[in-house]
Scaffold this active site. Structure first.
Site, PDB file in Angstrom:
ATOM      1  N   GLU A 155       0.860  -1.184   0.000  1.00 38.00           N
ATOM      2  CA  GLU A 155       0.000   0.000   0.000  1.00 38.00           C
ATOM      3  C   GLU A 155       0.894   1.231   0.000  1.00 38.00           C
ATOM      4  O   GLU A 155       1.823   1.308   0.803  1.00 38.00           O
ATOM      5  CB  GLU A 155      -0.924  -0.034   1.231  1.00 38.00           C
ATOM      6  CG  GLU A 155      -1.601   1.261   1.595  1.00 38.00           C
ATOM      7  CD  GLU A 155      -2.458   1.878   0.487  1.00 38.00           C
ATOM      8  OE1 GLU A 155      -3.312   1.182  -0.072  1.00 38.00           O
ATOM      9  OE2 GLU A 155      -2.237   3.069   0.172  1.00 38.00           O
TER      10      GLU A 155
ATOM     11  N   HIS B  56     -25.788  -2.009  -0.796  1.00 39.88           N
ATOM     12  CA  HIS B  56     -26.992  -1.911  -1.625  1.00 39.88           C
ATOM     13  C   HIS B  56     -27.640  -3.290  -1.784  1.00 39.88           C
ATOM     14  O   HIS B  56     -26.947  -4.288  -2.004  1.00 39.88           O
ATOM     15  CB  HIS B  56     -26.636  -1.357  -3.006  1.00 39.88           C
ATOM     16  CG  HIS B  56     -26.094   0.052  -2.956  1.00 39.88           C
ATOM     17  ND1 HIS B  56     -26.888   1.142  -2.642  1.00 39.88           N
ATOM     18  CD2 HIS B  56     -24.853   0.545  -3.167  1.00 39.88           C
ATOM     19  CE1 HIS B  56     -26.143   2.247  -2.671  1.00 39.88           C
ATOM     20  NE2 HIS B  56     -24.906   1.914  -2.975  1.00 39.88           N
TER      21      HIS B  56
ATOM     22  N   LYS C 128     -27.002   7.256  -8.077  1.00 41.76           N
ATOM     23  CA  LYS C 128     -28.230   6.956  -7.317  1.00 41.76           C
ATOM     24  C   LYS C 128     -28.828   8.231  -6.743  1.00 41.76           C
ATOM     25  O   LYS C 128     -29.905   8.199  -6.178  1.00 41.76           O
ATOM     26  CB  LYS C 128     -27.912   5.959  -6.209  1.00 41.76           C
ATOM     27  CG  LYS C 128     -27.466   4.627  -6.786  1.00 41.76           C
ATOM     28  CD  LYS C 128     -27.285   3.568  -5.739  1.00 41.76           C
ATOM     29  CE  LYS C 128     -26.866   2.255  -6.367  1.00 41.76           C
ATOM     30  NZ  LYS C 128     -25.500   2.304  -6.954  1.00 41.76           N
TER      31      LYS C 128
HETATM   32  C1  LIG Z   1     -18.789   9.312  -3.427  1.00 40.97           C
HETATM   33  C2  LIG Z   1     -18.774   7.820  -3.382  1.00 40.97           C
HETATM   34  C3  LIG Z   1     -19.834   7.107  -2.826  1.00 40.97           C
HETATM   35  C4  LIG Z   1     -19.820   5.718  -2.817  1.00 40.97           C
HETATM   36  N1  LIG Z   1     -20.820   5.041  -2.166  1.00 40.97           N
HETATM   37  C5  LIG Z   1     -20.804   3.692  -2.138  1.00 40.97           C
HETATM   38  C6  LIG Z   1     -21.806   2.977  -1.428  1.00 40.97           C
HETATM   39  O1  LIG Z   1     -22.656   3.556  -0.756  1.00 40.97           O
HETATM   40  N2  LIG Z   1     -21.805   1.622  -1.504  1.00 40.97           N
HETATM   41  C7  LIG Z   1     -20.864   0.943  -2.232  1.00 40.97           C
HETATM   42  O2  LIG Z   1     -20.960  -0.271  -2.310  1.00 40.97           O
HETATM   43  N3  LIG Z   1     -19.860   1.597  -2.858  1.00 40.97           N
HETATM   44  C8  LIG Z   1     -19.793   2.945  -2.814  1.00 40.97           C
HETATM   45  N4  LIG Z   1     -18.788   3.623  -3.422  1.00 40.97           N
HETATM   46  C9  LIG Z   1     -17.759   2.861  -4.120  1.00 40.97           C
HETATM   47  C10 LIG Z   1     -16.672   2.328  -3.191  1.00 40.97           C
HETATM   48  O3  LIG Z   1     -16.294   3.307  -2.257  1.00 40.97           O
HETATM   49  C11 LIG Z   1     -15.457   1.941  -4.035  1.00 40.97           C
HETATM   50  O4  LIG Z   1     -15.855   1.115  -5.081  1.00 40.97           O
HETATM   51  C12 LIG Z   1     -14.415   1.199  -3.211  1.00 40.97           C
HETATM   52  O5  LIG Z   1     -14.110   1.886  -2.035  1.00 40.97           O
HETATM   53  C13 LIG Z   1     -13.157   1.023  -4.047  1.00 40.97           C
HETATM   54  O6  LIG Z   1     -12.205   0.372  -3.262  1.00 40.97           O
HETATM   55  P1  LIG Z   1     -10.773   0.049  -3.829  1.00 40.97           P
HETATM   56  O7  LIG Z   1     -10.099  -0.801  -2.840  1.00 40.97           O
HETATM   57  O8  LIG Z   1     -10.905  -0.455  -5.227  1.00 40.97           O
HETATM   58  O9  LIG Z   1     -10.057   1.461  -3.974  1.00 40.97           O
HETATM   59  P2  LIG Z   1      -9.266   2.312  -2.872  1.00 40.97           P
HETATM   60  O10 LIG Z   1      -9.973   2.375  -1.608  1.00 40.97           O
HETATM   61  O11 LIG Z   1      -8.902   3.595  -3.521  1.00 40.97           O
HETATM   62  O12 LIG Z   1      -7.956   1.468  -2.631  1.00 40.97           O
HETATM   63  C14 LIG Z   1      -6.866   1.491  -3.513  1.00 40.97           C
HETATM   64  C15 LIG Z   1      -5.608   1.628  -2.695  1.00 40.97           C
HETATM   65  O13 LIG Z   1      -4.487   1.518  -3.553  1.00 40.97           O
HETATM   66  C16 LIG Z   1      -3.489   2.387  -3.080  1.00 40.97           C
HETATM   67  N5  LIG Z   1      -2.571   2.665  -4.182  1.00 40.97           N
HETATM   68  C17 LIG Z   1      -2.776   3.493  -5.231  1.00 40.97           C
HETATM   69  N6  LIG Z   1      -1.706   3.485  -6.045  1.00 40.97           N
HETATM   70  C18 LIG Z   1      -0.815   2.632  -5.491  1.00 40.97           C
HETATM   71  C19 LIG Z   1       0.472   2.214  -5.869  1.00 40.97           C
HETATM   72  N7  LIG Z   1       1.069   2.664  -6.974  1.00 40.97           N
HETATM   73  N8  LIG Z   1       1.143   1.346  -5.062  1.00 40.97           N
HETATM   74  C20 LIG Z   1       0.560   0.877  -3.914  1.00 40.97           C
HETATM   75  N9  LIG Z   1      -0.670   1.254  -3.522  1.00 40.97           N
HETATM   76  C21 LIG Z   1      -1.347   2.096  -4.307  1.00 40.97           C
HETATM   77  C22 LIG Z   1      -4.265   3.606  -2.620  1.00 40.97           C
HETATM   78  O14 LIG Z   1      -3.522   4.393  -1.704  1.00 40.97           O
HETATM   79  C23 LIG Z   1      -5.495   2.981  -2.003  1.00 40.97           C
HETATM   80  O15 LIG Z   1      -5.361   2.780  -0.618  1.00 40.97           O
HETATM   81  C24 LIG Z   1     -18.746   5.015  -3.412  1.00 40.97           C
HETATM   82  C25 LIG Z   1     -17.671   5.725  -3.943  1.00 40.97           C
HETATM   83  C26 LIG Z   1     -17.665   7.108  -3.894  1.00 40.97           C
HETATM   84  C27 LIG Z   1     -16.475   7.849  -4.382  1.00 40.97           C
END
Ligand SMILES: Cc1cc2nc3c(=O)[nH]c(=O)nc-3n(C[C@H](O)[C@H](O)[C@H](O)COP(=O)(O)OP(=O)(O)OC[C@H]3O[C@@H](n4cnc5c(N)ncnc54)[C@H](O)[C@@H]3O)c2cc1C
Length: 483
Positions: A34, A52, A249
């Protein structure tokens, strides 16, 4: 580290940690890298936190398929992670006869027992504060609310407990071919693995492009929120959705697992991953909220924030193997409902790797996580018992959220533990209450420094150089108590 891993996961968001947790059920050597100093530092830290229900899945999409797949994991996840989602149910509010068709679609799509379309009077019985102008509402009993922090961190802790290695503050910058395995290049060196999963959120398409794959760049779409004080607890009991008009939504009003009310999000393009809030954006959120609850007490707003949706043009998830590195899997465009779908995504990733040759031998010694007690939620007798055992339970460091020194110390010393003030905040809710850290914000850096054996000046808010304490402006009386 010269070790060779079976799987390297890039990104400690809810998706990366769910994959780590899922794969930890099998006999594998796993490393999670990370770039930030803590897990839950990207998209996963700023969203609505709604699990959801089946009524809200999107047919004919991968995100829809994984959303449904994930829902069948809910009970097992709650049990293994020792967390409980809030089963609030939801009301989708229609303001005209034309909106009725959408309510009907939700009902047919979900086929949920007990779901029904309500007349205004029935809807008001469930939620007395909703607008008098509604035409009808769709009641869905299955919608749940999660604490996005709690879920992400519980997944990470469970993965750690079951042998997953975490290296935080380690940015992946590229990939290298190493015979039949992949060399994952970071700022500080190279890690070798047979399989690599890129779930780097907003950076996932950039990393995929770096590996030579052809995928469009992500377009971050910002969503802003208002957080209302816990004084407003009970204002709404269900998640309140509008009938959507655009690409999302819509602006909703939702209770949170900690008793606050969340209003948002709107939708606007963001430059350079900018997560600031704007006057116009917050006004739009306020108006959206007031459409559902006309008397919404916005004067009780204790915080505002925004999150970024990592979107691709077709607004679907893209999960595919690299054309250049056959054992590198990219997850791009994991926007909403990525939190809901995280368990389904994890299982799907496991299946894809397995089909390409990853051996999945289930372990018989998987350890179930136990969550640490939350003082604020304990009955008096239990509080007293804990204080007898350790007087740190009797020292309140955050008055708004009633957080004790014992909880803060545990969050700092657990694994992966908090090493930043924001990490602490997401684990135990210090600085999250009405004063937003005005009071405990001055004590915590000292408590952190003492517990972690660091100099106070080295304590950071979130990023590497975000030092919390600057120059001395006043001398503190020596021997003054911090609690
Ligand atoms: C406004 C909003 C509302 C939402 N509401 C909902 C909801 O109500 N219900 C629902 O189901 N979903 C919801 N979502 C969607 C949900 O939040 C995301 O789909 C989910 O959090 C994505 O998780 P992730 O692990 O893919 O991404 P992230 O949480 O971004 O994790 C990716 C990680 O990778 C790390 N990273 C990046 N580049 C590198 C690198 N080069 N090397 C090492 N680490 C790296 C980052 O620091 C980060 O910690 C919402 C999203 C938003 C923005």
């Amino acid at each position: 580290m010269n070790e060779e891993f079976d799987v390297i996961i890039i990104g400690g968001g809810v998706v990366g940690c769910a994959i780590a947790w899922y794969l930890a059920h099998f006999d594998l050597q796993i490393l999670l890298l990370e770039k930030e100093l803590d897990v839950c530092s990207g998209v996963s830290k700023a969203n609505t936190g709604i699990i959801h229900s089946r009524s809200y899945w999107t047919p004919h999409t991968l995100k829809g398929e994984l959303h449904l797949r994930s829902l069948s994991w809910i009970e097992q996840a709650e049990k293994e992670l020792d967390i409980e989602f809030l089963k609030t149910g939801a009301l989708t509010m229609a303001f005209s006869r034309d909106d009725l068709e959408f309510l009907q679609t939700l009902k047919e799509r979900g086929k949920i027992e007990g779901a029904q379309i309500l007349a205004p009077r029935e809807a008001h019985t469930l939620e007395p504060m909703i607008s008098d102008k509604i035409f009808a509402a769709y009641y869905d009993p299955e919608t749940r609310v999660a604490s996005p922090f709690e879920l992400n961190i519980a997944l990470a802790e469970s993965a750690f407990l079951n042998g997953v290695h975490f290296i935080l503050g380690q940015e992946v910058v590229g990939f290298e071919e190493e015979k039949s395995i992949v060399g994952v290049l970071t700022e500080n060196g190279k890690y070798l693995s047979r399989w690599v999963v890129n779930c780097a959120g907003l950076s996932s398409s950039y990393l995929a492009q770096k590996s030579g794959d052809n995928i469009p760049s992500l377009r971050p779409l910002r969503g802003e929120y208002l957080v209302l004080d816990r004084e407003c607890r009970g204002l709404v009991h269900h998640v309140l959705y509008p009938v959507p008009v655009g690409e999302t939504k819509g602006i909703l009003v939702s209770p949170t697992t900690d008793g606050n009310i969340l209003v948002g999000p709107n939708l606007e393009p963001a430059e350079d991953e900018d997560t600031s809030t704007t006057k116009e954006g917050l006004k739009e959120v306020e108006e959206g909220g007031k459409k559902l609850i006309p008397s919404l007490p916005v004067s009780q707003t204790i915080a505002t924030f925004s999150g970024l949706r990592p979107t691709l043009p077709d607004r679907d998830f893209h999960i595919f193997f690299s054309s250049r590195f056959p054992s590198l899997l990219h997850l791009v465009g994991i926007e909403s409902p990525g939190l809901t779908a995280s368990f389904g995504i994890a299982e799907y990733v496991g299946d894809l790797l397995h089909k390409r040759g990853l051996k999945l031998r289930e372990r018989s010694d998987f350890v179930i996580r136990s969550s640490f007690p939350v003082f604020r939620k304990l009955p008096w007798e239990e509080r007293e018992r804990l204080i007898q055992e350790d007087d740190n339970w009797g020292k309140i460091v955050c008055r708004c959220e009633e957080v004790t020194v014992a909880e803060v110390k545990h969050a700092l010393l657990s694994s992966p533990g908090a090493s930043t003030l924001d990490g602490l905040k997401r684990r135990v809710r210090v600085m999250m209450g009405r004063c937003q850290g005005g009071f405990c914000g001055m004590r915590l850096p000292f408590l952190m420094a003492e517990t972690l054996g660091l100099e106070e000046r080295r304590i950071v808010k979130s990023g590497r150089n975000s030092f919390y304490l600057g120059e001395e402006t006043k001398e503190v009386r020596s021997g003054a108590s911090l609690y």
